[in-house]
Design an enzyme around this catalytic site. Structure first.
Site, PDB file in Angstrom:
ATOM      1  CD  GLU A  31      -3.034   8.555  -5.436  1.00  0.00           C
ATOM      2  OE1 GLU A  31      -3.245   9.686  -4.967  1.00  0.00           O
ATOM      3  OE2 GLU A  31      -2.379   7.686  -4.835  1.00  0.00           O
ATOM      4  CB  CYS A 234      -2.181  11.846  -1.860  1.00  0.00           C
ATOM      5  SG  CYS A 234      -0.915  11.240  -0.728  1.00  0.00           S
ATOM      6  CG  ASN A 358      -4.471   7.983   1.553  1.00  0.00           C
ATOM      7  OD1 ASN A 358      -4.143   6.826   1.320  1.00  0.00           O
ATOM      8  ND2 ASN A 358      -3.675   9.009   1.291  1.00  0.00           N
ATOM      9  CD  GLU A 359       0.101   7.823   2.878  1.00  0.00           C
ATOM     10  OE1 GLU A 359       0.456   9.016   2.733  1.00  0.00           O
ATOM     11  OE2 GLU A 359       0.649   6.892   2.267  1.00  0.00           O
TER      12      GLU A 359
END
Length: 818
Positions: A31, A234, A358-359
Site C-alpha cells: 500500500e 484504505c 476494504n474494511e
C-alpha cells in the site's frame, strides 16, 4: 528433552494422505503508505515532478514545493506556475521559467530528502518543455551537490520549440552523493514552460523503464511471495468518492495519469500504476491481487463518511471493473487488451484474484453496490475469484455482518484484518480449526502484532503455523504494512524500513521469508508431546489503576475513588501517593488534579490501589483543551499488563476498551463513535468483577465485556509436504524462555533422516527498526532425529524421507483446485 525434564517429541505421519492446502498461502501486500511509492519503491528521484502538489496533500504544500529558483553569477529571472494549455488536462499545472539575462537562471529540485546518486551509474533525465518566448531554446540538466558547488554530471536538452515536446538525455554521474540536487538551467534569455521533470536511475529492478528501486524491489522479491495485493487498503476506497483509486487512470503515458492526494496525507504521482504493479508481480513470480473499491468510499472519510457512487454512475463504474479483467487477461486485439499490448505487454497477465472492497462498514449502501459489482463479475468473468471484506477487526458487528453477507453471496474468499498483540496471536492459533471447510475461505489480508521485536516476530511465526495447518480454509495471508521510509512514517510497525540508500528487513521479515520459501501443498498430521510450557507469571493480588489523557490533551480530574464492588468506595489517596509516569500533573481544587502537558499522552498511576478481583474505579473528568480525551486504567497486575478505557481516542472519534499484554494493547470491545466535549464534566465509572468489566459514562452503560481468553499455544508446530520435491517441511515456533531438544519422528520413513535446518533465535525485547535486525536466520544441517530448539526461536526443518509406503496408500485429497 525440555529443561523441565520431559522428552519433547514431534511425530509427523508422513504416510497419511494429508490435507491439500493453498499453494498461494503466503504473499505480500503493498500500500502507498509511509512513502512506499513516490520516494520509495518507485524509482523516480524528482519530487513533485509535475507541479501538482497542493493543500489537499498537506496544508503547507503548493505547486512549487520541493522546487526553488536558481539565479547564479548575476543572473535574474522568475519561477511561477500556470494552468494555461498544459500538456494534458489530467495534470493542469506546469512551471514557467523566465530568464531576463544570458545564462544562470533555472530551477532546482531537492528530491525526496535529497537525490542519491552513485559514481559510474547513469540517469535518464527528461522534461516536457515548450518555448514561450525569446531565444532560450536549450536547457542544461545538472546533477550537483547540495550547495551547488560541484557538478556530478550534466546533459543538454533541446532544441525547444513552440509546442509541448518531451526532451530526454542520459547523465553519467561521476560522484557518489546521497544528498544531491537536480538543476535545469536556461542557456539564454526567454520564457520556458516545463512539466514532468524526471530523473530516473537506469539501473532499476530488472532494468525496467519507469521502474522500481532495485534494492527495495529485490528485498520484496526475496520474500518469494505467492501473490502481491495492491494498491491498498484504505488507499483503494479513498477519502471520499472523488479520492477513490481508479485503476484506468493509472495506466498509459505518465503525463496523462491523473494524480491525486493520498489518504495518508501526501501525494500520489501514479507513476507506479497498475501496469507497473502487474509487471512487478510477473517479475517476481507473484500472482497479482488488485483491490478495487466496492462502489463506496471509506466510512471514515471526513465530512461524508461512507458514501456510495450515485446510482446513475454505477453502471459506468461496474464497466470499469470489468475492463480491468479484460485489460489484464484479454487478448491483444480486445479493446482493453490492446491498451495493455500498446504499453509493451501483448501477453495476458493472468489475473486470478480480485479484491472488492476494504474494511467497509456493511451497510445497505455497501451491500447494494457490492452485489451489483459481484453479479457482473459472476456473469462476465466467472473464472475470477472475488474476495469480499469483513471490516477492520476479527469480531464485532461489521465482522459478523460481513460473514453473513459473504455466505449470502456465496463468496469464495473473504478478507479479514487482524492487527493484534503477540499474546492474541498465541491465544488464537486454534481459531481456524473449527471453520466451515465448505467456505467462504479466508484471506488474512492485513495482520501484524504491533511491534518489530523478537516477541512479536516469533508470535507471528506461530500464528502463520496455525494458518498453514489450516491451509485448506486459510487461502491467502499477507503481513501489513510492507514498507516504511525514515522520517515519513504514518503507521508502525512495518515489514521493511528504508531511507534513500539503505534497506533494513526486520525480524518479522525474516519470519515471513522463512515461511514463504518453505511452503508445501499438503498439510500432514502432527502430534506433539512434552512441549515446553509457558512459565507461570507472578500476579499481584492488588491491582494498579491510573488516570490519563490522550495525545496532546489537557484535562482535570476530581472525586477519584476506588473500593469494593459491593459497598462504599473511598476517596483515592492524596496526589503524593500517585506516580506520574508521563505528562505534567499538578493539584487542582479540593483533592483534584490537572494534566497540563501537550504533545503526548499522559498517565498518573496509583500502584497497588485495590485488593482483590472485584472493585470499582470512579472519577469526574473534564477536558480543557486538546485533540483527544481521557484514559482510565485498571487491572494492572504486573508491569506492562493492564486494561484501559479510552474515551475520545483516535483523534477524538471513538471510545473503546482494551487490554494490554507485555505493553501491547488489544481491543476488548468495538469502537463507538463517541467523542469527548471540551469543558464538560463526565462522571466515569469502571466496575471489575473478575473477568467481567462494565464501563459507565454519566450513568449509562457503555461497555459490558467478559474478558475470556483461550490458552495460548506457546510451542506451535506444523508439517507440510512439498509434492514437487517430495520433501517434508517441519516448522516449530518456541515462544517460551525454555530451550528443548526435540526428537522428530517421521512415521513411515526408513532409518534416521537428515535435516536442513534454518533457525531464527532472538531475545523477545530485541528490536529491529531503521537499522540492521538484531538477529538473522542461521542455516546448518542435522544428521539425526534430535533437533535443538532454542528459547524464543523459529525453526524450519526440511528433509526428503525414504518412505516405506504401504501398498495402496493414498496421496492428499486434491478434490479442491487452488
Amino acid at each position: 528433552m525440555s529443561e523441565s525434564g520431559l522428552e519433547t517429541v514431534v511425530e509427523v505421519d508422513t504416510r497419511a494422505p494429508g490435507t491439500a492446502i493453498s499453494t498461494d498461502l503466503f504473499g505480500a501486500f503493498f500500500e502507498d503508505l509511509n512513502y512506499a511509492a513516490d520516494g520509495g519503491l518507485y524509482a523516480e528521484l524528482v519530487q513533485n515532478r509535475s507541479f501538482e502538489y497542493g493543500p489537499a496533500d498537506r496544508p503547507e504544500w503548493h505547486s512549487l514545493t520541493a522546487w526553488e529558483l536558481v539565479e547564479r553569477d548575476g543572473a535574474a529571472g522568475s519561477l511561477t506556475v500556470s494552468t494555461d494549455d498544459p500538456p494534458h488536462p489530467a495534470n493542469p499545472h506546469y512551471a514557467v521559467l523566465t530568464s531576463t539575462t544570458a545564462a544562470g537562471v533555472g530551477l532546482r529540485n531537492e528530491g525526496f530528502d535529497g537525490i542519491p546518486v552513485r559514481a559510474g551509474e547513469t540517469y535518464a533525465v527528461s522534461v516536457f518543455a515548450r518555448l514561450a518566448g525569446g531565444p532560450a531554446d536549450r536547457l542544461v540538466a545538472r546533477i550537483e551537490s547540495r550547495d551547488g558547488e560541484r557538478v556530478h554530471g550534466q546533459a543538454e536538452l533541446g532544441p525547444l520549440g513552440g509546442a509541448w515536446r518531451r526532451h530526454a538525455a542520459v547523465i553519467a554521474c561521476e560522484v557518489t552523493d546521497p544528498d544531491a540536487r537536480l538543476t535545469l538551467t536556461a542557456t539564454r534569455p526567454g520564457t520556458i514552460h516545463l512539466d514532468l521533470v524526471s530523473l530516473f536511475p537506469q539501473a532499476t529492478f530488472k532494468g525496467r523503464p519507469n521502474g522500481l528501486r532495485a534494492d527495495l524491489a529485490q528485498t520484496i522479491a526475496d520474500l518469494k511471495p505467492k501473490f502481491l495485493r495492491f494498491p491498498g487498503g484504505c488507499l483503494a476506497h479513498g477519502q471520499g468518492l472523488a479520492n477513490m483509486y481508479r485503476w484506468s487512470e493509472t495506466i498509459g503515458p505518465l503525463h496523462e495519469r491523473r494524480q491525486q492526494f493520498n489518504i495518508w496525507h501526501y501525494h500520489q504521482s501514479m507513476g507506479l500504476g497498475y501496469y507497473e504493479y502487474f509487471q512487478f508481480c510477473e517479475d517476481i513470480g507473484a500472482k497479482p491481487l488488485p483491490v478495487v473499491a466496492a462502489g463506496v468510499c471509506c466510512q471514515n472519510s471526513d465530512v461524508t463518511g461512507q458514501a456510495g457512487i450515485p446510482d446513475e454512475d454505477m453502471d459506468a463504474y461496474i464497466a470499469e471493473v470489468l475492463a480491468l479483467v479484460e485489460w489484464a487477461n484479454g487478448p491483444a486485439d480486445s479493446p482493453w487488451g490492446s491498451v495493455r499490448a500498446a504499453a509493451g505487454h501483448p501477453e495476458p497477465f493472468g489475473l486470478e484474484y480480485l479484491g472488492v472492497g476494504n474494511e467497509d462498514a456493511v451497510t445497505d449502501t455497501f451491500r447494494d453496490c457490492f452485489s451489483r459489482i459481484h453479479d457482473a463479475l459472476r456473469e462476465h468473468h466467472p473464472e475470477i475469484t472475488v474476495i469480499g471484506t469483513l471490516g477492520p477487526s476479527t469480531f464485532g458487528e461489521d465482522w459478523e455482518k460481513g460473514w453473513a453477507f459473504a455466505r449470502e453471496r456465496n463468496l469464495p474468499v473473504v478478507d479479514e484484518h487482524s492487527y493484534k498483540s503477540p499474546r492474541w496471536f498465541l491465544e488464537n492459533t486454534r481459531r481456524f480449526d473449527t471453520m466451515d471447510r465448505e467456505g467462504p475461505h479466508l484471506y488474512i489480508g492485513e495482520y501484524g502484532s504491533w511491534r518489530n521485536n523478537g516477541r512479536s516476530a516469533i508470535a507471528e511465526a506461530a500464528y502463520m503455523i496455525a494458518m498453514e495447518r489450516n491451509g485448506d480454509v486459510v487461502r491467502l495471508a499477507s503481513y501489513a504494512p510492507l514498507l516504511a521510509k525514515r522520517d515519513h512514517t504514518q503507521w508502525l510497525p512495518d515489514l521493511i524500513y528504508f531511507d534513500n540508500t539503505n534497506v533494513w528487513p526486520t525480524l518479522n521479515y525474516h519470519v515471513q521469508r522463512m515461511h514463504s520459501v518453505n511452503s508445501g501443498d499438503t498439510a500432514l498430521p502432527v502430534t506433539v508431546t512434552g512441549a515446553p510450557q509457558e512459565p507461570s507469571a507472578p500476579r499481584n493480588p492488588r491491582h494498579t489503576v491510573h488516570i490519563g489523557t490522550g495525545a496532546g490533551t489537557r484535562a482535570e480530574f476530581t472525586d477519584v475513588s476506588v473500593g469494593p464492588l459491593s459497598g462504599e468506595s473511598e476517596p483515592a489517596p492524596d496526589l503524593g501517593d500517585w506516580q506520574a509516569e508521563s505528562g505534567v500533573w499538578e493539584p487542582y481544587g479540593e483533592g483534584g488534579v490537572r494534566q497540563t502537558a501537550t504533545g503526548t499522552d499522559a498517565r498518573l498511576l496509583l500502584p497497588d490501589a485495590v485488593d482483590g478481583l472485584s472493585y470499582v474505579l470512579s472519577v469526574r473528568a473534564r477536558k480543557t483543551d486538546g485533540a483527544e480525551g481521557f484514559v482510565l486504567g485498571f487491572a494492572g497486575t504486573s508491569p506492562g499488563n493492564w486494561c484501559h478505557w479510552t474515551l475520545g481516542g483516535w483523534e477524538n472519534r471513538s471510545t473503546w476498551l482494551q487490554r494490554v499484554d507485555d505493553g501491547v494493547p488489544d481491543e476488548l470491545s468495538e469502537r463507538r463513535a463517541e467523542p469527548v466535549e471540551s469543558g464538560r464534566w463526565y462522571d466515569l465509572r469502571v466496575e471489575v468483577d473478575g473477568r467481567h468489566i462494565r464501563c459507565y459514562r454519566d450513568g449509562e452503560l457503555v461497555h459490558d465485556v467478559e474478558d475470556v481468553r483461550p490458552e495460548p499455544e506457546v510451542f506451535a508446530v506444523s508439517a507440510v509436504r512439498d509434492s514437487a520435491t517430495g520433501e517434508v517441511i517441519v516448522k516449530i515456533a518456541n515462544t517460551t524462555p525454555e530451550a528443548a531438544t526435540v526428537r522428530v519422528r517421521l512415521s513411515g520413513s526408513e532409518g534416521d533422516t537428515g535435516y536442513a535446518r534454518t533457525t531464527l533465535t532472538v531475545s523477545p525485547d530485541a528490536d529491529s527498526r531503521f537499522g540492521p535486525a538484531p538477529a538473522a536466520p542461521a542455516h546448518d544441517r542435522l544428521t539425526g532425529p534430535d533437533c535443538a530448539v532454542p528459547a524464543y526461536s523459529f525453526t524450519v526443518l526440511r528433509t526428503n524421507p525414504r518412505l516405506s509406503m504401504p501398498v495402496g496408500s493414498q496421496t492428499a485429497d486434491r478434490g479442491r483446485t487452488w
